[in-house]
Enzyme design. Structure first.
Site, PDB file in Angstrom:
ATOM      1  N   ASN A 264       0.944  -1.298  -0.007  1.00 32.88           N
ATOM      2  CA  ASN A 264       0.088   0.079  -0.237  1.00 32.88           C
ATOM      3  C   ASN A 264       0.554   1.407   0.039  1.00 32.88           C
ATOM      4  O   ASN A 264       0.168   2.447  -0.645  1.00 32.88           O
ATOM      5  CB  ASN A 264      -1.245  -0.240   0.897  1.00 32.88           C
ATOM      6  CG  ASN A 264      -0.969   0.009   2.375  1.00 32.88           C
ATOM      7  OD1 ASN A 264       1.040  -0.474   2.455  1.00 32.88           O
ATOM      8  ND2 ASN A 264      -0.636   1.220   3.446  1.00 32.88           N
TER       9      ASN A 264
ATOM     10  N   GLU B   6       4.972  -4.304  11.944  1.00 32.72           N
ATOM     11  CA  GLU B   6       3.568  -3.562  11.764  1.00 32.72           C
ATOM     12  C   GLU B   6       2.921  -3.252  11.575  1.00 32.72           C
ATOM     13  O   GLU B   6       2.740  -4.054   9.679  1.00 32.72           O
ATOM     14  CB  GLU B   6       4.144  -2.027  11.371  1.00 32.72           C
ATOM     15  CG  GLU B   6       5.843  -1.354  11.980  1.00 32.72           C
ATOM     16  CD  GLU B   6       5.001  -0.368  13.120  1.00 32.72           C
ATOM     17  OE1 GLU B   6       3.568  -1.010  13.254  1.00 32.72           O
ATOM     18  OE2 GLU B   6       5.625  -0.077  14.050  1.00 32.72           O
TER      19      GLU B   6
ATOM     20  N   CYS C 269      -2.811   1.728   6.648  1.00 36.40           N
ATOM     21  CA  CYS C 269      -3.188   0.996   8.004  1.00 36.40           C
ATOM     22  C   CYS C 269      -4.032   1.785   9.281  1.00 36.40           C
ATOM     23  O   CYS C 269      -3.774   1.557  10.106  1.00 36.40           O
ATOM     24  CB  CYS C 269      -1.598   0.610   8.431  1.00 36.40           C
ATOM     25  SG  CYS C 269      -0.453   1.564   8.260  1.00 36.40           S
TER      26      CYS C 269
ATOM     27  N   GLU D 121       9.999   2.917  14.240  1.00 34.68           N
ATOM     28  CA  GLU D 121      10.042   2.788  13.258  1.00 34.68           C
ATOM     29  C   GLU D 121      10.604   4.927  12.535  1.00 34.68           C
ATOM     30  O   GLU D 121      10.027   5.431  13.662  1.00 34.68           O
ATOM     31  CB  GLU D 121       9.301   2.208  11.814  1.00 34.68           C
ATOM     32  CG  GLU D 121       8.948   1.533  11.792  1.00 34.68           C
ATOM     33  CD  GLU D 121       9.197   0.741  10.695  1.00 34.68           C
ATOM     34  OE1 GLU D 121       9.442   0.489   9.477  1.00 34.68           O
ATOM     35  OE2 GLU D 121       7.663   0.051  10.113  1.00 34.68           O
TER      36      GLU D 121
HETATM   37  P1  NAD Z   1       0.746  -8.883   3.524  1.00 35.20           P
HETATM   38  O1  NAD Z   1       0.878  -9.724   5.311  1.00 35.20           O
HETATM   39  O2  NAD Z   1      -0.148  -9.992   2.575  1.00 35.20           O
HETATM   40  O3  NAD Z   1       2.311  -8.967   2.899  1.00 35.20           O
HETATM   41  C1  NAD Z   1       2.951  -8.317   3.446  1.00 35.20           C
HETATM   42  C2  NAD Z   1       4.855  -8.577   2.667  1.00 35.20           C
HETATM   43  O4  NAD Z   1       4.915 -10.208   3.974  1.00 35.20           O
HETATM   44  C3  NAD Z   1       4.202  -9.070   1.226  1.00 35.20           C
HETATM   45  O5  NAD Z   1       5.741  -8.947   0.715  1.00 35.20           O
HETATM   46  C4  NAD Z   1       3.884 -10.840   1.165  1.00 35.20           C
HETATM   47  O6  NAD Z   1       5.133 -10.937  -0.322  1.00 35.20           O
HETATM   48  C5  NAD Z   1       5.054 -10.957   2.676  1.00 35.20           C
HETATM   49  N1  NAD Z   1       4.327 -12.546   2.618  1.00 35.20           N
HETATM   50  C6  NAD Z   1       3.266 -12.796   2.621  1.00 35.20           C
HETATM   51  N2  NAD Z   1       3.357 -13.994   3.602  1.00 35.20           N
HETATM   52  C7  NAD Z   1       4.867 -14.120   3.841  1.00 35.20           C
HETATM   53  C8  NAD Z   1       5.762 -15.497   4.374  1.00 35.20           C
HETATM   54  N3  NAD Z   1       4.671 -16.921   4.395  1.00 35.20           N
HETATM   55  N4  NAD Z   1       6.608 -15.235   4.517  1.00 35.20           N
HETATM   56  C9  NAD Z   1       7.057 -14.448   4.943  1.00 35.20           C
HETATM   57  N5  NAD Z   1       6.807 -12.886   4.056  1.00 35.20           N
HETATM   58  C10 NAD Z   1       5.916 -13.285   3.640  1.00 35.20           C
HETATM   59  O7  NAD Z   1       0.154  -7.872   3.700  1.00 35.20           O
HETATM   60  P2  NAD Z   1      -0.202  -6.885   2.506  1.00 35.20           P
HETATM   61  O8  NAD Z   1      -1.450  -7.844   2.315  1.00 35.20           O
HETATM   62  O9  NAD Z   1       1.050  -6.629   1.815  1.00 35.20           O
HETATM   63  O10 NAD Z   1      -0.672  -5.499   3.369  1.00 35.20           O
HETATM   64  C11 NAD Z   1      -1.702  -5.254   4.500  1.00 35.20           C
HETATM   65  C12 NAD Z   1      -1.507  -5.076   5.131  1.00 35.20           C
HETATM   66  O11 NAD Z   1      -0.370  -4.349   5.258  1.00 35.20           O
HETATM   67  C13 NAD Z   1      -2.626  -4.541   6.119  1.00 35.20           C
HETATM   68  O12 NAD Z   1      -2.790  -5.465   6.996  1.00 35.20           O
HETATM   69  C14 NAD Z   1      -1.959  -2.648   6.513  1.00 35.20           C
HETATM   70  O13 NAD Z   1      -2.436  -2.975   7.830  1.00 35.20           O
HETATM   71  C15 NAD Z   1      -1.040  -3.750   6.717  1.00 35.20           C
HETATM   72  N6  NAD Z   1      -0.379  -2.621   6.588  1.00 35.20           N
HETATM   73  C16 NAD Z   1       0.605  -1.803   7.798  1.00 35.20           C
HETATM   74  C17 NAD Z   1       1.488  -0.509   8.004  1.00 35.20           C
HETATM   75  C18 NAD Z   1       1.783  -0.108   9.884  1.00 35.20           C
HETATM   76  O14 NAD Z   1       2.420   0.306   9.974  1.00 35.20           O
HETATM   77  N7  NAD Z   1       1.179  -0.795  10.700  1.00 35.20           N
HETATM   78  C19 NAD Z   1       1.610  -0.699   7.381  1.00 35.20           C
HETATM   79  C20 NAD Z   1       0.927  -0.029   5.428  1.00 35.20           C
HETATM   80  C21 NAD Z   1       0.316  -1.789   5.945  1.00 35.20           C
END
Ligand code: NAD
Length: 476
Positions: free
Chosen positions: A147, A245, A279, A457
């Protein structure tokens, strides 16, 4: 096909994946070489080999590289913003602002490289000197969500390099374009071979290989709770340092004494801009009964005036949802909310445009109760729900009554309530008369409860995660 960066070399593979524009699914942004386990392990080995030398590099070298990267990002913000808007779907002004933020983060950490200092402390033992210094952690794995395709990588990569760590960076599947551009910029800015590595590919393959490899000393992760939990459990056996995060269910409290126009602006911006895919989005609007009806009418009216469409169209206010799966999830949550008794006051419908994309009109759900799923689970789309409450005390209770704790906001003209909310909110970031989303780049970012784990962060607090403290004693 765009290659990966491993050990200072551009490396390609036989398998490439298309990067699709969510505003126009016939538009292929580019094709990106996909890493498997072998390429990921090569990248980790390259980082491990490069880490000791980089750890000994001086602040001037780190400053100069980070500064060159920041300067180039800022100089190319229009072009990089267009790429970002094309691959992720946020509207162009937001995409350019995100690129600008990434550039500013690199310049901030360029300066931080020159400000690394320790402490000399008087020992309790006569004749002994004590020094407290910070050292790099070693090899840092960076796993990012889709995102914020350039800002989140920037706020992890820049401090990692600033404090002398080697990096293996895995971007999210949906947004390899901004990641590739960043790798190209860093490579040309002079990062030594192996100090920064880019591996593009599936989370279940590339990400999992990183989690399973004990040569990675620390992992900074942003993404969903489910993946965050995997990062944590995979890291425990190695006693690896982690920073997570994750999601949010951020409340915006609106009190009877709020400035109505300001409250509407905060709600609409916080909940729906960037298509609600932040997020820190205000997904729960907690509104006291005296202002409730006026607030709901004004938000609905404002939403009806917003145009949903192609991210690069200047007339568009809200771009598409990022992909088909995310769109299905948004529609699902709207249906679940309605089945549990919520009223769909505005939007929530698929929108047709000239190009085929994932367009959804911003959805406002009213008459919702705190226990409904729509108020407990993260939707991560242009969907917000209104919870009607009696007074400030109930609003505070409802705001905190969630497993998450990333950001929280209040709209009020009362100093008493503003101060009380700042003190009692269980969120990592609290906003008064501001949207819950939208933060500065030079101060700590992060949440509490299930939203975050580990140290903060951004800003100078980033040093906590990217360094290890050493205490040295010397008898003179
Ligand atoms: P996601 O957890 O699906 O993916 C995040 C990352 O993890 C991607 O690069 C993905 O390829 C990787 N990943 C997936 N499976 C994995 C595994 N088994 N091992 C290691 N890595 C793996 O999340 P998303 O859909 O890309 O992002 C949306 C989420 O991110 C939402 O829940 C949002 O709230 C959160 N988010 C949080 C913040 C924050 O700072 N708190 C900021 C932005 C987004």
């Amino acid at each position: 096909m765009k290659p990966m960066l491993i050990g200072g070399e551009w490396v390609t593979t036989s398998h490439g994946v298309e990067n699709i524009n969510p505003s126009d699914i016939s538009d292929v942004v580019d094709i990106y070489a996909q890493a498997g386990r072998a390429e990921t392990q090569q990248a980790i080995a390259a980082a491990q080999a490069a880490a000791p030398q980089w750890a000994l590099s001086g602040p001037q070298e780190r400053h100069d590289i980070l500064h060159r990267a920041g300067d180039e990002i800022l100089a190319r913000k229009q072009e990089l913003g267009e790429l970002l808007a094309r691959e992720e779907g946020k509207v162009l002004p937001e995409a350019i602002a995100e690129v600008q933020r990434a550039g500013q983060i690199f310049l901030f950490f360029a300066a931080e490289a020159l400000r690394q200092r320790g402490e000399i402390v008087a020992s309790v033992r006569p004749g002994v000197g004590v020094e407290v210094t910070r050292e790099p952690v070693g090899v840092v794995g960076i796993i990012a969500p889709w995102n914020f395709p350039i800002a989140i990588p920037a706020w992890k990569i820049a401090p990692a390099l600033c404090y002398g760590n080697a990096v293996v960076f895995k971007p999210a599947e949906l947004v390899p374009g901004s990641a590739w551009a960043l790798a190209d910029i860093l490579h040309r800015a002079g990062v030594p071979a192996g100090v920064f590595n880019l591996v593009i590919g599936a989370g279940s393959v590339v990400g999992q290989t990183m989690l399973d490899d004990e040569r990675i000393d620390a992992i900074t992760f942003t993404g969903s709770q489910a993946t965050g939990a995997r990062v944590a459990s995979a890291s425990l056996p190695f006693m690896r340092k982690i920073q997570l995060e994750m999601g949010g269910k951020n409340p915006l409290v609106v009190l009877d004494d709020a400035d109505l126009d300001l409250a509407v602006q905060c709600a609409v911006d916080g909940a729906f801009f960037s298509t609600g895919q932040r997020c820190t989005a205000s997904s729960r609007l907690v509104v006291t009964q005296g202002i409730h009806d006026r607030f709901v009418s004004a938000v609905a009216e404002r939403l009806a005036s917003l145009r949903v469409g192609h991210a690069l169209d200047a007339a568009t206010h809200i771009g598409p949802v990022a992909d088909a799966a995310q769109l299905a999830q948004d529609l699902d949550y709207i249906a679940i909310a309605r089945s549990q008794g919520a009223h769909l006051r505005q939007g929530g419908e698929l929108v047709r445009r000239e190009t085929e994309g994932y367009f959804l009109s911003p959805a406002l759900l009213t008459e919702t109760l705190p226990a409904m799923r729509i108020n407990c689970e993260e939707v991560f789309g242009p969907v917000a729900s209104v919870i009607r409450v009696r007074d400030y005390e109930e609003a505070l209770f409802v705001a905190n009554d969630t497993e998450f704790g990333l950001s929280a906001g209040i709209c009020t003209t009362s100093l008493k309530y503003a101060n009380d909310f700042k003190r009692k909110s269980q969120a990592g970031m609290v906003m008064v008369n501001l949207p819950t989303a939208g933060v500065d780049y030079h101060v700590p970012f992060g949440g509490r409860k299930a939203s975050s784990h580990g140290s903060r962060e951004q800003g100078s607090h980033a040093a906590e995660f990217f360094t290890i403290v050493k205490t040295a004693y010397t008898a003179a």
